[in-house]
Each structure stands twice: as structure tokens, then as C-alpha cells.
Design a protein around this motif. Structure first.
Motif, PDB file in Angstrom:
ATOM      1  N   ARG A  37     -19.794 -12.370 -22.940  1.00 41.71           N
ATOM      2  CA  ARG A  37     -20.448 -11.210 -23.561  1.00 41.71           C
ATOM      3  C   ARG A  37     -21.086 -11.580 -24.890  1.00 41.71           C
ATOM      4  NH1 ARG A  37     -15.785  -8.198 -23.232  1.00 41.71           N
ATOM      5  NH2 ARG A  37     -15.432  -8.149 -21.016  1.00 41.71           N
ATOM      6  N   ALA A  40     -24.633 -12.965 -23.971  1.00 41.13           N
ATOM      7  CA  ALA A  40     -25.267 -12.261 -22.861  1.00 41.13           C
ATOM      8  C   ALA A  40     -26.778 -12.462 -22.818  1.00 41.13           C
ATOM      9  CB  ALA A  40     -24.941 -10.766 -22.930  1.00 41.13           C
ATOM     10  N   CYS A  45     -27.982 -12.869 -15.828  1.00 35.23           N
ATOM     11  CA  CYS A  45     -27.379 -11.682 -15.221  1.00 35.23           C
ATOM     12  C   CYS A  45     -26.326 -11.139 -16.184  1.00 35.23           C
ATOM     13  CB  CYS A  45     -26.763 -12.028 -13.860  1.00 35.23           C
ATOM     14  SG  CYS A  45     -25.430 -13.240 -13.927  1.00 35.23           S
ATOM     15  N   ALA A  46     -25.642 -10.090 -15.771  1.00 32.92           N
ATOM     16  CA  ALA A  46     -24.602  -9.491 -16.606  1.00 32.92           C
ATOM     17  C   ALA A  46     -23.462 -10.489 -16.833  1.00 32.92           C
ATOM     18  CB  ALA A  46     -24.056  -8.234 -15.937  1.00 32.92           C
TER      19      ALA A  46
END
Length: 180
Positions: A37, A40, A45-46
Motif C-alpha cells: 500500500r 501503490a 493493480c491494487a
């Protein structure tokens, strides 16, 4: 010569045993989602999907299987792995990569480059991505299971390295000599 004759000529010259502790490689405390995170913006992608791709790939899944588990296309999974420092995700051989570089530098048309590489559109696009995007050092560090072992590579080598302290060389087990 029977087994008794062979056994009679065998002598143990050294008998020593080393006390060794249990080797542990514990990455259960690694929160890969949280690590990813933080980076990111460098992922295709996530972060949650990227974490799934990395975890499944390290556990032995193919790039395609890891992508399916993360609900992303295999090309996206390959991009994640490339950005995380996994080598060998490019679909092109070295000569074909040279042709791709010629296209990227403007010395060759795209149509000619596609024909010369023998790649399909998806392979060509992935190879272009790999050539134009370097692995991200922060992602490489974030996806490492431990400081001594990089992500990717041969699972057998990883297992050997992780358990290296528990294994002995063939000469450490015993030393014997056979008299002639």
C-alpha cells in the motif's frame, strides 16, 4: 566377497556430532498488503491483488495461476512480478528483446518489430513494458520474505538455503575408510 568380508574391512575413523539448533524461517509477521500500500502508485493493480500475486507466485504458482487467484490478467501479474524484481517474466528471447529495443529507439517500425520477434500483441506489449519500466527498489524490498533471500528463483534453492544450517555435507555424516 560377501557382506561380512566387506563389513570386516570397514572402519570408522571419526565419530563426532555437532549440536545444531533448529533453523527457522518465519515470515508470518510480514504484512505484505501494508507494505505494498505504501507503494501503490508504482503497481499496475491494487496492492491487495499485487500481494496475492506475489504470495501465490512465491508459493509455486505460475504467473497465470497467481493472476487468476488475484483476479487480474496474467499480463498484469507479470507486470507486478517484474516491478517487484522477479527476473525472467519477459516473454521474449534475448535476440527478440534487441529487436524490441530497436523499435523503442525508433530504428524499426512496430510492424517489422512484431514480425521479427515472432511475438503476438500481448507478448509484445508485456515485453515493451518490461523494457520501459525498471523494478522499483522499494517494491523489491517490500516483497522480500527475509533479508537473505530475494523473491523468485528456484524453490529448491530457497528451501536449501532456508534449511542450510540443518543439512550437513556428505563428508560430515561419517568418515570411513576401506582397507585394500
Amino acid at each position: 566377497m560377501g557382506l561380512a568380508d566387506i563389513a570386516a574391512e570397514t572402519a570408522v575413523t571419526t565419530s563426532r556430532q555437532e549440536v545444531r539448533g533448529v533453523a527457522t524461517v518465519d515470515d508470518t509477521g510480514v504484512n505484505l498488503d501494508a507494505r505494498l500500500r505504501d507503494h501503490a502508485d508504482a503497481l499496475p493493480c491494487a496492492p491487495e491483488a499485487a500481494a496475492t500475486v506475489v504470495e501465490r507466485y512465491v508459493d509455486g504458482d505460475s504467473v497465470g495461476e497467481a493472476g487468476r487467484a488475484a483476479a487480474v490478467a496474467p499480463v498484469t501479474a507479470a507486470k507486478v512480478l517484474h516491478r517487484a524484481g522477479v527476473e525472467g517474466v519477459t516473454p521474449l528471447a534475448p535476440t527478440a528483446r534487441t529487436v524490441l529495443r530497436d523499435w523503442l529507439s525508433g530504428n524499426l517500425s512496430r510492424a517489422d518489430a512484431l514480425e521479427l520477434t515472432g511475438a503476438d500483441e500481448a507478448e509484445f506489449a508485456l515485453a515493451a513494458y518490461v523494457e520501459t519500466h525498471d523494478p522499483v527498489a522499494e517494491l523489491v524490498d517490500a516483497t522480500r520474505r527475509d533479508a537473505a533471500r530475494p523473491l523468485g528463483g528456484d524453490a529448491l534453492v530457497h528451501k536449501r538455503d532456508a534449511l542450510g544450517e540443518t543439512m550437513s555435507a556428505p563428508t560430515d555424516r561419517f568418515s570411513s575408510s576401506v582397507r585394500n
